[in-house]
Motif scaffolding. Structure first.
Motif, mmCIF file in Angstrom:
data_model
loop_
_atom_site.group_PDB
_atom_site.id
_atom_site.type_symbol
_atom_site.label_atom_id
_atom_site.label_comp_id
_atom_site.label_asym_id
_atom_site.label_seq_id
_atom_site.Cartn_x
_atom_site.Cartn_y
_atom_site.Cartn_z
ATOM 1 N N GLY A 141 15.711 17.034 16.159
ATOM 2 C CA GLY A 141 15.375 15.941 16.914
ATOM 3 C C GLY A 141 15.636 14.448 16.400
ATOM 4 O O GLY A 141 15.520 13.552 17.152
ATOM 5 N N PHE A 142 16.015 14.538 14.999
ATOM 6 C CA PHE A 142 16.275 13.262 14.263
ATOM 7 C C PHE A 142 17.399 12.730 15.161
ATOM 8 O O PHE A 142 18.512 13.520 15.447
ATOM 9 N N THR A 143 17.725 11.452 14.708
ATOM 10 C CA THR A 143 18.857 10.506 15.096
ATOM 11 C C THR A 143 19.240 10.254 13.933
ATOM 12 O O THR A 143 18.897 9.244 12.958
ATOM 13 N N ALA A 144 20.702 10.082 13.930
ATOM 14 C CA ALA A 144 21.530 9.806 12.579
ATOM 15 C C ALA A 144 21.652 8.336 12.700
ATOM 16 O O ALA A 144 22.448 7.785 13.690
ATOM 17 N N LEU A 192 22.183 20.303 6.089
ATOM 18 C CA LEU A 192 20.839 19.744 6.461
ATOM 19 C C LEU A 192 20.767 18.571 7.536
ATOM 20 O O LEU A 192 19.996 18.567 8.192
ATOM 21 N N GLY A 193 21.952 18.042 7.759
ATOM 22 C CA GLY A 193 22.014 16.971 8.536
ATOM 23 C C GLY A 193 21.878 17.683 9.964
ATOM 24 O O GLY A 193 21.341 17.030 10.989
ATOM 25 N N ARG A 194 22.691 18.901 10.050
ATOM 26 C CA ARG A 194 22.824 19.278 11.278
ATOM 27 C C ARG A 194 21.293 19.991 11.718
ATOM 28 O O ARG A 194 20.845 19.821 13.058
ATOM 29 N N TYR A 253 18.271 9.398 8.850
ATOM 30 C CA TYR A 253 17.938 10.372 10.003
ATOM 31 C C TYR A 253 16.589 9.634 10.269
ATOM 32 O O TYR A 253 15.424 10.048 9.736
ATOM 33 N N VAL A 254 16.325 9.265 11.691
ATOM 34 C CA VAL A 254 15.061 8.636 12.081
ATOM 35 C C VAL A 254 14.333 9.705 12.929
ATOM 36 O O VAL A 254 14.883 10.566 13.890
#
Length: 257
Positions: free
Chosen positions: A95-98, A87-89, A254-255
């Motif tokens: 386009g999210f930034t961790a 899910l993080g990938r 994740y922003v």
């Protein structure tokens, strides 16, 4: 502690069963996702998801469309045990930034070491008004080097409109604010959340943060909460472990783009 059982309870109480974290916020439950919607000064984001490989990408795109329609930036709060495993990938591909990873640490209040006092010359005072909120926000900006505008607005609304739901404190060395923290209390749950503990450079290593954790945990115990939880950084994790907290999983904000 039965880690798997406590983590499942945390998911049910604090994520799938989430309540709004302040005045003016609301919780919405849509297929596969629980999200909070607040004002531009509040926290907007996904607090829980129950997705699989077939549904994840569509759910991510739907949340992006939804919050964009509201004109809100938002955060997807991903936990280490959330599915699908990639899910993080998928969030990064959208386009999210961790933000930096933290550790969800939990302790049963009855097992904590709470006989902790602040160091000589430091006293802990409660925050009950705008002046106190300003002290908390100013300390956080000095301690973390980040803008505290959102936290300032949210904490002031909580202190003013729902004071039973938040406990905020400032540590003063003489008359100088050197550390601050808050605790959020959600009625009907078994977890009290410790947030924002920060100490200004030059006062660290004296045990002030440890005293603020113990102070808030005592309040949680007095109000009948069984557990206290913290999203711990690498700096606070050793202190919390010495007090009796145990790691359950990781959490990464994740922003949205």
């Amino acid at each position: 502690m039965d880690h798997a059982a406590v983590l499942a309870l945390f998911d049910r109480d604090m994520r799938e069963g989430a309540r709004p974290d302040g005045p003016g916020a609301r919780i919405e439950r849509v297929p596969g996702v629980v999200r909070q919607v607040a004002s531009e000064h509040g926290w907007n984001g996904v607090v829980w998801s129950g997705l699989d490989e077939a549904s994840a990408d569509a759910a991510i795109a739907e949340q992006q469309r939804y919050f964009a329609g509201l004109g809100r930036e938002f955060e997807w709060k991903l936990y280490g045990h959330d599915l699908p495993e990639d899910l993080g990938r998928r969030l990064r591909a959208a386009g999210f930034t961790a933000a930096p990873e933290e550790t969800l640490m939990v302790a049963e209040v009855a097992d904590l070491t709470l006989d902790v006092e602040p160091p000589d010359g430091v006293r802990i005072v409660p925050v009950t008004d705008r002046a106190g909120v300003d002290l908390v926000a100013d300390v956080h900006e000095k301690a973390f080097g980040t803008d505290s505008t959102r936290m300032r607005h949210q904490l002031l609304a909580q202190v003013t409109d729902d004071p039973d739901a938040v406990v905020a404190v400032v540590a003063l060395a003489g008359d100088e604010p050197v550390s601050a923290a808050r605790m959020e209390l959600v009625p009907g749950t078994r977890f009290a959340g410790l947030w924002g503990g920060g100490t200004v450079e030059g006062e660290r290593g004296r045990g002030i943060y440890r005293a603020l954790v113990a102070h808030r945990a005592k309040v949680a115990a007095d109000r009948g909460y069984r557990y206290v939880q913290v999203d711990a950084t690498s700096q606070s994790r050793p202190v919390l472990a010495r007090l009796g907290f145990e790691p359950l999983t990781t959490t990464t904000p994740y922003v949205s783009p």
